[in-house]
Design an enzyme around this catalytic site. Structure first.
Site, PDB file in Angstrom:
ATOM      1  N   HIS A  75       0.645  -1.264  -0.141  1.00 49.32           N
ATOM      2  CA  HIS A  75       0.005   0.073  -0.061  1.00 49.32           C
ATOM      3  C   HIS A  75       0.762   1.353  -0.044  1.00 49.32           C
ATOM      4  CE1 HIS A  75      -3.871  -1.932   1.489  1.00 49.32           C
ATOM      5  NE2 HIS A  75      -3.494  -2.699   0.513  1.00 49.32           N
ATOM      6  N   GLU A  77       0.765   4.013   1.946  1.00 53.14           N
ATOM      7  CA  GLU A  77       1.203   4.397   2.978  1.00 53.14           C
ATOM      8  C   GLU A  77       2.158   3.921   3.575  1.00 53.14           C
ATOM      9  OE1 GLU A  77      -1.718   3.421   2.045  1.00 53.14           O
ATOM     10  OE2 GLU A  77      -3.354   4.275   3.126  1.00 53.14           O
ATOM     11  N   CYS A 101      -6.045   1.706   5.348  1.00 53.34           N
ATOM     12  CA  CYS A 101      -6.690   0.638   5.717  1.00 53.34           C
ATOM     13  C   CYS A 101      -6.150   0.234   6.946  1.00 53.34           C
ATOM     14  CB  CYS A 101      -6.303  -0.551   4.665  1.00 53.34           C
ATOM     15  SG  CYS A 101      -4.747  -1.010   4.917  1.00 53.34           S
ATOM     16  N   CYS A 104      -2.462  -0.348   7.272  1.00 56.09           N
ATOM     17  CA  CYS A 104      -1.602   0.689   7.049  1.00 56.09           C
ATOM     18  C   CYS A 104      -1.828   1.537   8.518  1.00 56.09           C
ATOM     19  CB  CYS A 104      -2.185   1.684   5.856  1.00 56.09           C
ATOM     20  SG  CYS A 104      -1.468   0.721   4.285  1.00 56.09           S
TER      21      CYS A 104
HETATM   22  O1  LIG Z   1      -5.112   2.165   2.194  1.00 58.48           O
HETATM   23  C1  LIG Z   1      -4.919   1.738   1.131  1.00 58.48           C
HETATM   24  N1  LIG Z   1      -4.006   1.767   0.553  1.00 58.48           N
HETATM   25  C2  LIG Z   1      -3.492   1.414  -0.649  1.00 58.48           C
HETATM   26  O2  LIG Z   1      -2.515   1.739  -1.218  1.00 58.48           O
HETATM   27  N2  LIG Z   1      -4.517   0.675  -1.249  1.00 58.48           N
HETATM   28  C3  LIG Z   1      -4.104   0.007  -2.625  1.00 58.48           C
HETATM   29  C4  LIG Z   1      -4.241  -1.397  -2.841  1.00 58.48           C
HETATM   30  C5  LIG Z   1      -4.801  -1.755  -3.863  1.00 58.48           C
HETATM   31  O3  LIG Z   1      -3.657  -1.671  -4.985  1.00 58.48           O
HETATM   32  C6  LIG Z   1      -5.685  -0.588  -4.486  1.00 58.48           C
HETATM   33  C7  LIG Z   1      -7.016  -1.030  -3.939  1.00 58.48           C
HETATM   34  O4  LIG Z   1      -7.537  -1.630  -5.177  1.00 58.48           O
HETATM   35  P1  LIG Z   1      -8.983  -1.770  -5.437  1.00 58.48           P
HETATM   36  O5  LIG Z   1      -9.837  -0.327  -4.992  1.00 58.48           O
HETATM   37  O6  LIG Z   1      -9.214  -2.241  -6.598  1.00 58.48           O
HETATM   38  O7  LIG Z   1      -9.575  -2.802  -4.403  1.00 58.48           O
HETATM   39  O8  LIG Z   1      -5.274   0.419  -3.662  1.00 58.48           O
HETATM   40  C8  LIG Z   1      -5.704   0.415  -0.643  1.00 58.48           C
HETATM   41  C9  LIG Z   1      -5.999   0.868   0.571  1.00 58.48           C
HETATM   42  C10 LIG Z   1      -7.094   0.620   1.312  1.00 58.48           C
HETATM   43  O9  LIG Z   1      -7.950   1.457   1.599  1.00 58.48           O
HETATM   44 ZN   LIG Z   2      -3.572   0.075   3.735  1.00 60.66          ZN
END
Ligand SMILES: O=c1[nH]c(=O)n([C@H]2C[C@H](O)[C@@H](COP(=O)(O)O)O2)cc1CO
Ligand SMILES: [Zn+2]
Length: 161
Positions: A75, A77, A101, A104
């Site tokens: 992610h 973060e 999330c 993170c």
């Molecule tokens: O906190 C986050 N930070 C983050 O970088 N992500 C990324 C993971 C995935 O590559 C994408 C979420 O994918 P999707 O919306 O298709 O479920 O975003 C997802 C979250 C979830 O909130």
């Molecule tokens: Zn996350």
């Protein structure tokens, strides 16, 4: 007299986060993060992507099935925290476009970040986001939704030609 249409600190730091997100290869959601210390110095940036050595062209970007991106993606973060390479993040602020999330949130809390500034919260009803808020609240990490006065900032590489 100074110019008046300069961008604010919040626009600058969130702008850096959004620019970092443009590096993401995720076809569905691109997330960017920017960590800033109390002196308004940028300590680190990150975006969602696969770990070093895990090729964007061979690992799966699928959202469903047996082999999905969720198994591999780091992610934004967490990447920003890891990209700080051990620098102290104590008392720093994390700018991120999407609300973090729960995984993170754990890393944010443990690294000493004291404020999360975000733009939108499209997964607000998911258990991960609810758990994230519960932990951030319990740990005293402030969460602030940015309400910016403009929708876009244009980056023009030819402006001084
Ligand atoms: O906190 C986050 N930070 C983050 O970088 N992500 C990324 C993971 C995935 O590559 C994408 C979420 O994918 P999707 O919306 O298709 O479920 O975003 C997802 C979250 C979830 O909130
Ligand atoms: Zn996350």
């Amino acid at each position: 007299m100074k110019r008046e249409d300069y961008i604010s600190w919040d626009e600058y730091f969130m702008g850096v986060a959004v620019l970092a997100a443009k590096r993401s290869k995720d076809p569905n959601t691109q997330v960017g993060a920017c960590i800033v210390n109390k002196s308004k110095r940028i300590l680190s940036t990150g975006y969602n992507g696969f770990p070093y050595g895990c090729s964007d062209d061979t690992f799966s970007w699928d959202r469903e099935g047996e082999d999905t991106k969720y198994q591999y993606v780091v992610h934004a973060e967490l990447n920003a925290i890891l990209n700080a390479h051990g620098k102290s993040l104590e008392g720093s602020r994390l700018y991120v476009d999407l609300f973090p999330c729960n995984e993170c949130a754990k890393a944010i809390i443990q690294s000493g970040i004291t404020e999360v500034v975000y733009l939108y919260d499209k997964y607000a009803d998911e258990p991960e986001t609810i758990a994230s808020k519960k932990m951030l609240n319990a740990a005293g990490v402030r969460t602030t939704q940015l309400n910016l006065h403009r929708d876009t900032i244009t980056i023009d590489f030819n402006r001084n030609k």
